[in-house]
Motif scaffolding. Sequence first.
Motif, PDB file in Angstrom:
ATOM      1  N   ALA A   8     -33.127  17.211  60.636  1.00  0.00           N
ATOM      2  CA  ALA A   8     -32.140  17.764  61.559  1.00  0.00           C
ATOM      3  C   ALA A   8     -32.207  19.285  61.553  1.00  0.00           C
ATOM      4  O   ALA A   8     -32.199  19.896  60.493  1.00  0.00           O
ATOM      5  N   PRO A   9     -32.272  19.908  62.723  1.00  0.00           N
ATOM      6  CA  PRO A   9     -32.278  21.381  62.755  1.00  0.00           C
ATOM      7  C   PRO A   9     -30.948  21.918  62.268  1.00  0.00           C
ATOM      8  O   PRO A   9     -29.878  21.381  62.565  1.00  0.00           O
ATOM      9  N   ARG A  10     -31.011  22.986  61.504  1.00  0.00           N
ATOM     10  CA  ARG A  10     -29.785  23.575  60.973  1.00  0.00           C
ATOM     11  C   ARG A  10     -29.169  24.506  62.004  1.00  0.00           C
ATOM     12  O   ARG A  10     -29.869  25.223  62.706  1.00  0.00           O
ATOM     13  N   GLY A  11     -27.860  24.493  62.041  1.00  0.00           N
ATOM     14  CA  GLY A  11     -27.168  25.369  62.967  1.00  0.00           C
ATOM     15  C   GLY A  11     -25.677  25.116  62.927  1.00  0.00           C
ATOM     16  O   GLY A  11     -25.189  24.298  62.154  1.00  0.00           O
ATOM     17  N   TYR A  12     -24.949  25.842  63.778  1.00  0.00           N
ATOM     18  CA  TYR A  12     -23.505  25.663  63.874  1.00  0.00           C
ATOM     19  C   TYR A  12     -23.107  25.776  65.331  1.00  0.00           C
ATOM     20  O   TYR A  12     -23.855  26.309  66.172  1.00  0.00           O
ATOM     21  N   ARG A  13     -21.939  25.243  65.662  1.00  0.00           N
ATOM     22  CA  ARG A  13     -21.465  25.233  67.044  1.00  0.00           C
ATOM     23  C   ARG A  13     -20.373  26.277  67.205  1.00  0.00           C
ATOM     24  O   ARG A  13     -19.408  26.309  66.443  1.00  0.00           O
ATOM     25  N   ASN A  15     -18.089  27.996  70.419  1.00  0.00           N
ATOM     26  CA  ASN A  15     -17.763  27.975  71.856  1.00  0.00           C
ATOM     27  C   ASN A  15     -18.667  27.002  72.605  1.00  0.00           C
ATOM     28  O   ASN A  15     -19.193  27.312  73.683  1.00  0.00           O
ATOM     29  N   ASN A  16     -18.859  25.821  72.000  1.00  0.00           N
ATOM     30  CA  ASN A  16     -19.662  24.729  72.584  1.00  0.00           C
ATOM     31  C   ASN A  16     -21.139  25.076  72.730  1.00  0.00           C
ATOM     32  O   ASN A  16     -21.865  24.419  73.484  1.00  0.00           O
ATOM     33  N   VAL A  17     -21.571  26.110  72.046  1.00  0.00           N
ATOM     34  CA  VAL A  17     -22.990  26.478  72.047  1.00  0.00           C
ATOM     35  C   VAL A  17     -23.516  26.297  70.626  1.00  0.00           C
ATOM     36  O   VAL A  17     -22.912  26.781  69.663  1.00  0.00           O
ATOM     37  N   VAL A  18     -24.632  25.595  70.488  1.00  0.00           N
ATOM     38  CA  VAL A  18     -25.241  25.391  69.177  1.00  0.00           C
ATOM     39  C   VAL A  18     -26.102  26.599  68.838  1.00  0.00           C
ATOM     40  O   VAL A  18     -27.006  26.973  69.597  1.00  0.00           O
ATOM     41  N   VAL A  19     -25.801  27.236  67.736  1.00  0.00           N
ATOM     42  CA  VAL A  19     -26.522  28.429  67.298  1.00  0.00           C
ATOM     43  C   VAL A  19     -27.432  28.041  66.137  1.00  0.00           C
ATOM     44  O   VAL A  19     -26.955  27.578  65.102  1.00  0.00           O
ATOM     45  N   PRO A  20     -28.748  28.198  66.291  1.00  0.00           N
ATOM     46  CA  PRO A  20     -29.657  27.856  65.191  1.00  0.00           C
ATOM     47  C   PRO A  20     -29.409  28.753  63.978  1.00  0.00           C
ATOM     48  O   PRO A  20     -29.076  29.935  64.115  1.00  0.00           O
ATOM     49  N   ALA A  21     -29.554  28.195  62.789  1.00  0.00           N
ATOM     50  CA  ALA A  21     -29.379  28.954  61.554  1.00  0.00           C
ATOM     51  C   ALA A  21     -30.727  29.162  60.893  1.00  0.00           C
ATOM     52  O   ALA A  21     -31.539  28.244  60.810  1.00  0.00           O
ATOM     53  N   ARG A  22     -30.965  30.384  60.448  1.00  0.00           N
ATOM     54  CA  ARG A  22     -32.211  30.696  59.759  1.00  0.00           C
ATOM     55  C   ARG A  22     -32.129  30.264  58.304  1.00  0.00           C
ATOM     56  O   ARG A  22     -31.054  30.324  57.693  1.00  0.00           O
ATOM     57  N   PRO A  23     -33.235  29.844  57.717  1.00  0.00           N
ATOM     58  CA  PRO A  23     -33.232  29.516  56.287  1.00  0.00           C
ATOM     59  C   PRO A  23     -32.828  30.730  55.469  1.00  0.00           C
ATOM     60  O   PRO A  23     -33.133  31.874  55.819  1.00  0.00           O
ATOM     61  N   LEU A  24     -32.159  30.481  54.380  1.00  0.00           N
ATOM     62  CA  LEU A  24     -31.683  31.555  53.516  1.00  0.00           C
ATOM     63  C   LEU A  24     -32.636  31.778  52.349  1.00  0.00           C
ATOM     64  O   LEU A  24     -33.310  30.850  51.892  1.00  0.00           O
ATOM     65  N   GLU A  25     -32.664  33.009  51.866  1.00  0.00           N
ATOM     66  CA  GLU A  25     -33.430  33.288  50.656  1.00  0.00           C
ATOM     67  C   GLU A  25     -32.768  32.607  49.472  1.00  0.00           C
ATOM     68  O   GLU A  25     -31.553  32.425  49.442  1.00  0.00           O
ATOM     69  N   ALA A  45     -20.383  33.795  57.529  1.00  0.00           N
ATOM     70  CA  ALA A  45     -20.071  32.593  56.749  1.00  0.00           C
ATOM     71  C   ALA A  45     -20.652  31.354  57.421  1.00  0.00           C
ATOM     72  O   ALA A  45     -21.231  30.485  56.756  1.00  0.00           O
ATOM     73  N   LEU A  46     -20.513  31.257  58.743  1.00  0.00           N
ATOM     74  CA  LEU A  46     -21.067  30.114  59.460  1.00  0.00           C
ATOM     75  C   LEU A  46     -22.585  30.051  59.303  1.00  0.00           C
ATOM     76  O   LEU A  46     -23.164  28.977  59.063  1.00  0.00           O
ATOM     77  N   GLU A  47     -23.241  31.180  59.439  1.00  0.00           N
ATOM     78  CA  GLU A  47     -24.699  31.220  59.282  1.00  0.00           C
ATOM     79  C   GLU A  47     -25.111  30.781  57.877  1.00  0.00           C
ATOM     80  O   GLU A  47     -26.114  30.068  57.703  1.00  0.00           O
ATOM     81  N   THR A  48     -24.331  31.184  56.889  1.00  0.00           N
ATOM     82  CA  THR A  48     -24.656  30.846  55.510  1.00  0.00           C
ATOM     83  C   THR A  48     -24.428  29.364  55.234  1.00  0.00           C
ATOM     84  O   THR A  48     -25.271  28.693  54.615  1.00  0.00           O
ATOM     85  N   LEU A  49     -23.300  28.843  55.683  1.00  0.00           N
ATOM     86  CA  LEU A  49     -23.002  27.428  55.463  1.00  0.00           C
ATOM     87  C   LEU A  49     -24.017  26.527  56.164  1.00  0.00           C
ATOM     88  O   LEU A  49     -24.413  25.478  55.635  1.00  0.00           O
ATOM     89  N   ALA A  50     -24.414  26.935  57.356  1.00  0.00           N
ATOM     90  CA  ALA A  50     -25.371  26.124  58.105  1.00  0.00           C
ATOM     91  C   ALA A  50     -26.783  26.261  57.565  1.00  0.00           C
ATOM     92  O   ALA A  50     -27.583  25.311  57.622  1.00  0.00           O
ATOM     93  N   GLY A  51     -27.135  27.421  57.014  1.00  0.00           N
ATOM     94  CA  GLY A  51     -28.515  27.652  56.587  1.00  0.00           C
ATOM     95  C   GLY A  51     -28.806  27.325  55.147  1.00  0.00           C
ATOM     96  O   GLY A  51     -29.970  27.268  54.745  1.00  0.00           O
ATOM     97  N   ARG A  69     -15.505  21.132  62.330  1.00  0.00           N
ATOM     98  CA  ARG A  69     -14.975  21.999  63.393  1.00  0.00           C
ATOM     99  C   ARG A  69     -16.081  22.834  64.018  1.00  0.00           C
ATOM    100  O   ARG A  69     -16.078  23.104  65.228  1.00  0.00           O
ATOM    101  N   PHE A  70     -17.060  23.231  63.213  1.00  0.00           N
ATOM    102  CA  PHE A  70     -18.129  24.095  63.722  1.00  0.00           C
ATOM    103  C   PHE A  70     -19.486  23.384  63.760  1.00  0.00           C
ATOM    104  O   PHE A  70     -20.524  24.046  63.856  1.00  0.00           O
ATOM    105  N   GLY A  71     -19.458  22.064  63.695  1.00  0.00           N
ATOM    106  CA  GLY A  71     -20.674  21.283  63.904  1.00  0.00           C
ATOM    107  C   GLY A  71     -21.761  21.502  62.876  1.00  0.00           C
ATOM    108  O   GLY A  71     -22.955  21.435  63.207  1.00  0.00           O
ATOM    109  N   ILE A  72     -21.388  21.752  61.640  1.00  0.00           N
ATOM    110  CA  ILE A  72     -22.376  21.958  60.581  1.00  0.00           C
ATOM    111  C   ILE A  72     -22.670  20.620  59.926  1.00  0.00           C
ATOM    112  O   ILE A  72     -21.764  19.959  59.406  1.00  0.00           O
ATOM    113  N   ARG A  73     -23.940  20.217  59.946  1.00  0.00           N
ATOM    114  CA  ARG A  73     -24.315  18.895  59.457  1.00  0.00           C
ATOM    115  C   ARG A  73     -24.602  18.945  57.959  1.00  0.00           C
ATOM    116  O   ARG A  73     -24.628  19.992  57.340  1.00  0.00           O
TER     117      ARG A  73
END
Length: 297
Positions: A8-13, A15-25, A45-51, A69-73
């Motif tokens: 599954a691609p990582r990301g968060y939602r 405003n109804n837009v899925v934003v891809p999350a970059r892998p973290l170091e 925080a969203l980028e970190t939780l998703a990535g 709430r923010f579509g983080i899988r």
Amino acid sequence: MNESPAEAPRGYRLNNVVVPARPLEPALYLVATPIGNLGDITLRALETLAGADVLACEDTRVSRVLLDRFGIRGRPYAYHEHNAAEAGPKLLQALEDGRSVALVSDAGTPLVSDPGYRLALQAIDAGYRVVPIPGASAPLAALLGSGLPNDAFLFAGFLPSKDKARRDRLAELAGVPATLIFFESPHRIAATLVAAADVLGARPAAVCRELTKTYEEFRRGLLADLAGQYEGQSVKGEIVLVIGPPEEAAPPEAADVDNILRDLAATLPAGKAASEAAKRTGLPRKELYDRLMALKG
């Protein structure tokens, strides 16, 4: 250990837009989460939780609300005071394997009155990178809304539950020249206000309840007045108690200073007498030494 599914691609939602999350170091990321209003989450925080490769939570059920709430899988991994001895080494092993680990508490900033401190210290001691992701903080939100001085403040966590221990702790903090901030439970707030009024005297304070939530409330006033308001009340919700600093003592009268110096000089050398007088009066030692020399002359 559970993590985001590889397929599954990582990301968060947002405003109804899925934003891809970059892998973290590889690192341990300490992520602040909202203390009530989910709108207080930060983009970082969203980028970190998703990535993150691994997401560790104090209570997975609480964190699941935020993640959904923010579509983080992915399924969060439980890390709390009751399983820290078992879960901590697994999280450290994930860091050793070159993976990124994000840690969140139930609400607010991790490590503030929760078991995350132990994990962060272990990670630092082992040489792993630890990255704070700042955000919501109940003590700071309470301080801002309290109307009390914020140039110097001390967060003192929870007071003891027993009355004597509570009063002893307040007495230890009575002379701290700063605004005091405590977490308190709703069923103890009345007793705590009574103890604080008895020990600290007529200080201004604020009881800050349900911060950032629908029924957010600030009650401000002197400690004794607030104690009267809460006497016999049934209170609900999370509470932060903010107490103003002690008033600055008035400088001693010149005649009183001279008497202190004369009494001390009767049994001590001039230098030691001036040092002891400085402790008692708060005045500079050199000024007191010169004054003592003038009195002797």
